[in-house]
Design a protein around this motif. Structure first.
Motif, PDB file in Angstrom:
ATOM      1  N   TRP A 111      11.035   2.792  14.219  1.00 56.55           N
ATOM      2  CA  TRP A 111      10.678   3.434  12.954  1.00 56.55           C
ATOM      3  C   TRP A 111      11.057   2.286  11.934  1.00 56.55           C
ATOM      4  O   TRP A 111      12.276   1.680  12.096  1.00 56.55           O
ATOM      5  N   VAL A 112      10.065   1.699  11.255  1.00 56.00           N
ATOM      6  CA  VAL A 112      10.590   0.692  10.147  1.00 56.00           C
ATOM      7  C   VAL A 112      10.240   1.318   8.902  1.00 56.00           C
ATOM      8  O   VAL A 112       9.677   2.027   8.680  1.00 56.00           O
ATOM      9  N   ALA A 113      10.714   0.370   7.963  1.00 52.86           N
ATOM     10  CA  ALA A 113      10.438   0.986   6.505  1.00 52.86           C
ATOM     11  C   ALA A 113       9.097   0.734   5.965  1.00 52.86           C
ATOM     12  O   ALA A 113       8.498   1.464   5.433  1.00 52.86           O
ATOM     13  N   GLY A 114       8.581  -0.465   6.378  1.00 50.77           N
ATOM     14  CA  GLY A 114       7.166  -0.778   5.740  1.00 50.77           C
ATOM     15  C   GLY A 114       6.441  -1.801   6.667  1.00 50.77           C
ATOM     16  O   GLY A 114       6.925  -2.174   7.748  1.00 50.77           O
ATOM     17  N   PRO A 115       5.337  -2.274   6.183  1.00 49.88           N
ATOM     18  CA  PRO A 115       4.557  -3.265   6.901  1.00 49.88           C
ATOM     19  C   PRO A 115       5.160  -4.473   7.347  1.00 49.88           C
ATOM     20  O   PRO A 115       5.168  -5.005   8.315  1.00 49.88           O
ATOM     21  N   ALA A 116       6.323  -4.921   6.661  1.00 42.51           N
ATOM     22  CA  ALA A 116       7.061  -6.086   6.836  1.00 42.51           C
ATOM     23  C   ALA A 116       7.672  -5.756   8.356  1.00 42.51           C
ATOM     24  O   ALA A 116       7.730  -6.622   9.070  1.00 42.51           O
ATOM     25  N   ILE A 167       5.092   1.809  16.563  1.00 42.99           N
ATOM     26  CA  ILE A 167       5.778   1.416  15.603  1.00 42.99           C
ATOM     27  C   ILE A 167       5.283   2.446  14.217  1.00 42.99           C
ATOM     28  O   ILE A 167       4.214   2.637  14.196  1.00 42.99           O
ATOM     29  N   HIS A 168       6.398   2.899  13.717  1.00 41.48           N
ATOM     30  CA  HIS A 168       5.828   3.657  12.360  1.00 41.48           C
ATOM     31  C   HIS A 168       6.583   3.615  11.288  1.00 41.48           C
ATOM     32  O   HIS A 168       7.929   3.333  11.161  1.00 41.48           O
ATOM     33  N   GLU A 169       5.959   3.372  10.220  1.00 36.19           N
ATOM     34  CA  GLU A 169       6.548   3.019   8.852  1.00 36.19           C
ATOM     35  C   GLU A 169       6.739   4.407   8.022  1.00 36.19           C
ATOM     36  O   GLU A 169       6.053   5.023   7.861  1.00 36.19           O
ATOM     37  N   VAL A 170       8.049   4.529   8.086  1.00 39.43           N
ATOM     38  CA  VAL A 170       8.780   5.681   7.441  1.00 39.43           C
ATOM     39  C   VAL A 170       9.468   5.521   6.102  1.00 39.43           C
ATOM     40  O   VAL A 170      10.157   6.505   5.631  1.00 39.43           O
ATOM     41  N   GLY A 171       9.564   4.424   5.428  1.00 40.59           N
ATOM     42  CA  GLY A 171      10.275   4.107   4.231  1.00 40.59           C
ATOM     43  C   GLY A 171      11.715   3.962   4.567  1.00 40.59           C
ATOM     44  O   GLY A 171      11.827   3.930   5.531  1.00 40.59           O
ATOM     45  N   ARG A 172      12.169   3.793   3.329  1.00 40.25           N
ATOM     46  CA  ARG A 172      13.931   3.623   3.375  1.00 40.25           C
ATOM     47  C   ARG A 172      14.256   4.524   2.291  1.00 40.25           C
ATOM     48  O   ARG A 172      14.707   4.393   1.393  1.00 40.25           O
ATOM     49  N   ARG A 178       8.624  -6.281  -2.426  1.00 39.40           N
ATOM     50  CA  ARG A 178       8.976  -4.615  -2.333  1.00 39.40           C
ATOM     51  C   ARG A 178       8.036  -3.911  -1.648  1.00 39.40           C
ATOM     52  O   ARG A 178       8.385  -3.075  -0.715  1.00 39.40           O
ATOM     53  N   SER A 179       6.693  -3.809  -2.085  1.00 39.47           N
ATOM     54  CA  SER A 179       5.880  -3.053  -1.433  1.00 39.47           C
ATOM     55  C   SER A 179       5.514  -3.263  -0.164  1.00 39.47           C
ATOM     56  O   SER A 179       5.397  -2.441   0.925  1.00 39.47           O
ATOM     57  N   GLN A 180       5.521  -4.879   0.282  1.00 41.60           N
ATOM     58  CA  GLN A 180       5.453  -5.070   1.845  1.00 41.60           C
ATOM     59  C   GLN A 180       6.603  -4.464   2.736  1.00 41.60           C
ATOM     60  O   GLN A 180       6.349  -4.322   3.784  1.00 41.60           O
ATOM     61  N   LEU A 181       7.789  -4.772   1.948  1.00 41.25           N
ATOM     62  CA  LEU A 181       9.173  -4.197   2.961  1.00 41.25           C
ATOM     63  C   LEU A 181       9.178  -2.773   2.706  1.00 41.25           C
ATOM     64  O   LEU A 181       9.581  -2.244   3.972  1.00 41.25           O
ATOM     65  N   PHE A 182       8.970  -1.924   1.961  1.00 42.83           N
ATOM     66  CA  PHE A 182       9.116  -0.689   1.995  1.00 42.83           C
ATOM     67  C   PHE A 182       8.070   0.366   1.812  1.00 42.83           C
ATOM     68  O   PHE A 182       7.983   1.550   2.024  1.00 42.83           O
ATOM     69  N   GLY A 183       6.812  -0.217   1.893  1.00 45.81           N
ATOM     70  CA  GLY A 183       5.623   0.687   1.813  1.00 45.81           C
ATOM     71  C   GLY A 183       5.438   0.872   0.467  1.00 45.81           C
ATOM     72  O   GLY A 183       6.026   0.802  -0.456  1.00 45.81           O
ATOM     73  N   PRO A 184       4.272   2.113   0.110  1.00 44.51           N
ATOM     74  CA  PRO A 184       3.860   2.423  -1.039  1.00 44.51           C
ATOM     75  C   PRO A 184       4.839   3.421  -1.655  1.00 44.51           C
ATOM     76  O   PRO A 184       5.837   3.881  -0.778  1.00 44.51           O
ATOM     77  N   GLU A 185       4.730   3.487  -2.883  1.00 41.86           N
ATOM     78  CA  GLU A 185       5.900   4.345  -3.729  1.00 41.86           C
ATOM     79  C   GLU A 185       5.436   5.524  -3.821  1.00 41.86           C
ATOM     80  O   GLU A 185       6.382   6.723  -3.653  1.00 41.86           O
ATOM     81  N   TYR A 186       4.233   6.033  -3.140  1.00 45.91           N
ATOM     82  CA  TYR A 186       3.694   7.516  -3.228  1.00 45.91           C
ATOM     83  C   TYR A 186       3.089   7.835  -1.846  1.00 45.91           C
ATOM     84  O   TYR A 186       2.195   6.741  -1.649  1.00 45.91           O
ATOM     85  N   PRO A 187       3.197   8.544  -0.928  1.00 44.80           N
ATOM     86  CA  PRO A 187       4.354   9.560  -1.149  1.00 44.80           C
ATOM     87  C   PRO A 187       5.797   8.687  -1.242  1.00 44.80           C
ATOM     88  O   PRO A 187       5.728   7.608  -0.712  1.00 44.80           O
ATOM     89  N   ASP A 188       6.864   9.409  -1.799  1.00 49.68           N
ATOM     90  CA  ASP A 188       8.156   8.769  -1.505  1.00 49.68           C
ATOM     91  C   ASP A 188       8.538   8.550  -0.135  1.00 49.68           C
ATOM     92  O   ASP A 188       8.085   9.186   0.587  1.00 49.68           O
ATOM     93  N   ALA A 189       9.614   7.736  -0.088  1.00 44.33           N
ATOM     94  CA  ALA A 189      10.401   7.505   1.233  1.00 44.33           C
ATOM     95  C   ALA A 189      10.732   8.613   2.101  1.00 44.33           C
ATOM     96  O   ALA A 189      10.579   8.833   3.292  1.00 44.33           O
TER      97      ALA A 189
END
Length: 574
Positions: free
Chosen positions: A324-329, A346-351, A548-559
């Motif tokens: 599980w990673v925070a975002g696309p990065a 690999i799954h993007e789950v936010g931070r 920031r978007s690349q590291l953590f993914g979209p703002e919506y839905p929230d992390a």
């Protein structure tokens, strides 16, 4: 301090042989005072003296022997009081041995329980309340100081010395016997099967669905601690499984149940965890294998930070069912590294931890710079810390900057774990900041050499878990750090940051290798870009928002919603 401590004994010998009772008493009082002060003034001192066979027990025995010598010289060795005093002093050490045995028995009983807990009702075990700290000290050091009664009594003659030994003996025996009820009440805890059964019943009653598993040094407790608030807020019941005794004390402030199971055999046979479906791991350590062997648990590697460090794409990660990673990065790191982690795992789950980080500065009339270097890593390939090569020079430049800056210095919890030169650099920085604070306190008026604005600034050294790193983010306007998750997490604030180029890579190569640095100023070992970072225009604001978007993914839905969705996906069986 060593000279003061050991110098008392020749003086005691001379005053006992002379004999000079009053001088002996004065030196004895001084020697007790030094014994009390020395460990606090110089912590390595007791260990150093022990290594050269001058431990605390021997030092007290020498003082007692010299008191006996004084009584022999004043009352005579044929005196019955001298014999009684000698017997009393020896009996004192026998009482100390009794207390040590009882204290060790109590400590071993409680410290060798097969499982310990927190936030679970295990009242059925009837774990006894612990006696006062001094009473349960297995070294029984407080008992040694009882000899002050006969030793100082010797100044006034054999009778008072003997009476002092008697009083000390009664007090010591009472304290030792006071431990017996505690030891007796702890005996049922030696029943391994019963302890495991009682704890297992409580865990089954709680019915955990998710396990957060952690093993490691106490200095690394932050790795698990950062995930606890997130697991408290999701829709499934979580439990924390630890492997090292005492680790729970470093994870306080959570309502999550915790169990510590040091034995791998006990862990793999602890059936109360069988109902859980998902196990989350925050660090790649050897003891993970004991939980990974349980086939009914789906494993997911969370890591303890999302950064460009090699730890964020460790080949060991392929042993988990999912990463599980925070975002696309985070996904891109594993793709580039080609370490055997399949993209579909690999799954993007936010931070979720970053929700409390503000995009606003502290709003002070001066700017605050946070210097948060990473540690030296397990080997030279993982060496990213600026602390050793440029840390003291960097902090000196910040302290000397005009207009004045506030400096917050927060080193990594593992600083000095591998390389003691990092510890030395850390101490230099602490000394510089403390000296700056001291100078301001001495110059309370601008005419004394410090400006009024500089007088108001209070630098901060954060050498512990509080205030939290994210609180420091909210208290600063600028960050200087190394390649680490600190840089990545700071992007949530969208504030300017600088990254140290410890390896001296060309700028293009550095940004290609460490994408999280793309929206920051690069600092070389000569600190040539520091002035630009501190005083130049901020031209990277747009780049920080994009990164920031690349590291953590979209703002919506929230992390938190994305993290919770990842958990539910596992339970849905997809």
């Amino acid at each position: 301090m060593i000279a003061a401590l050991l110098g008392c004994y020749p003086a005691l010998l001379v005053s006992a042989l002379w004999p000079a009772p009053l001088l002996f008493g004065a030196v004895a009082v001084a020697s007790y005072a030094v014994e009390l002060v020395a460990p606090r003034a110089a912590r390595p001192l007791p260990d150093l003296l022990g290594k050269v066979h001058l431990g605390i027990t021997l030092r007290f025995l020498v003082r007692e022997t010299l008191a006996l010598l004084l009584v022999a010289r004043t009352a005579g060795a044929e005196s019955p009081w001298f014999v009684a005093l000698a017997a009393g002093v020896l009996a004192l050490h026998a009482v100390r041995a009794l207390h040590t045995g009882l204290a060790m028995r109590l400590r071993q009983t409680l410290s060798h329980m097969p499982v310990t807990t927190r936030n679970l009702d295990v009242s059925a075990l009837r774990i006894p309340k612990m006696p006062p700290r001094r009473l349960r000290d297995a070294r029984s050091v407080p008992f040694l100081y009882l000899d002050a009664l006969p030793v100082l009594g010797a100044v006034h003659g054999a009778v008072l010395a003997t009476l002092g030994a008697g009083v000390a003996l009664v007090a010591g025996l009472a304290a030792a016997l006071a431990l017996i009820p505690y030891v007796r009440r702890a005996l049922p805890l030696t029943d391994r099967a019963n302890v495991l059964r009682v704890v297992g019943e409580q865990v089954e009653r709680y019915a955990p669905e998710i396990i957060l598993y952690f093993s490691g040094a106490t200095a690394a407790a932050y790795q698990a601690r950062m995930w606890l608030p997130t697991l408290e807020r999701i829709d499934r019941r979580a439990i924390v499984v630890l492997r090292e005794r005492g680790m729970a004390a470093h994870l306080e402030g959570t309502s999550l149940p915790m169990v510590c199971i040091p034995s791998s055999a006990d862990l793999m046979s602890f059936r109360a965890l069988a109902g859980a479906r998902l196990c989350l791991y925050v660090a790649n350590v050897g003891r993970n294998v004991h939980m990974l062997r349980i086939p009914t648990l789906r494993s997911a590697f969370l890591n303890h930070g999302d950064s460009d460090k090699e730890a964020s794409f460790n080949p060991f990660s392929r042993v988990y069912d999912e990463v599980w990673v925070a975002g696309p990065a985070g996904r891109d790191r594993y793709r580039r590294a080609k370490v055997g982690v399949r993209d579909e795992n690999i799954h993007e789950v936010g931070r979720p931890q970053l929700e409390g980080i503000s995009t606003e500065g502290p709003g002070l009339p001066y700017r605050t710079v946070l210097y948060a270097p990473t540690w030296e890593g397990w080997n030279d390939d993982l060496f990213h810390t600026s602390l050793i090569t440029m840390g003291p020079r960097l902090v000196r430049a910040l302290l000397d900057h005009r207009p004045p800056l506030r400096v917050i210095y927060k080193p990594h919890p593992l600083t000095g774990h591998r390389d003691k030169s990092a510890t030395r650099a850390h101490r230099k920085i602490v000394a510089m900041i403390e000296a700056a604070e001291l100078a301001k306190s001495k110059a309370r008026h601008p005419s004394h050499g410090a400006g009024e604005e500089a007088q108001r600034i209070r630098h901060l050294i954060v050498d512990g878990p509080e205030p939290h790193l994210y609180d420091c983010f909210n208290e600063c306007d600028l960050l200087i750090s190394d390649i680490s998750s600190v840089v990545a997490d700071f992007l949530a604030s969208e504030k300017p940051y600088a990254v140290t180029n410890v390896a001296g890579l060309p700028e293009a190569a550095f940004h290609e290798r460490y994408p999280s640095a793309e929206a920051g100023v690069l600092l070389g070992e000569d600190l040539s870009n520091l002035a630009e970072f501190l005083d130049g225009d901020d031209t990277l604001a747009g780049a920080r928002v994009k990164l920031r978007s690349q590291l953590f993914g979209p703002e919506y839905p929230d992390a938190l919603a994305r993290f919770n969705a990842a958990v539910e996906r596992v339970f849905a069986g997809s």
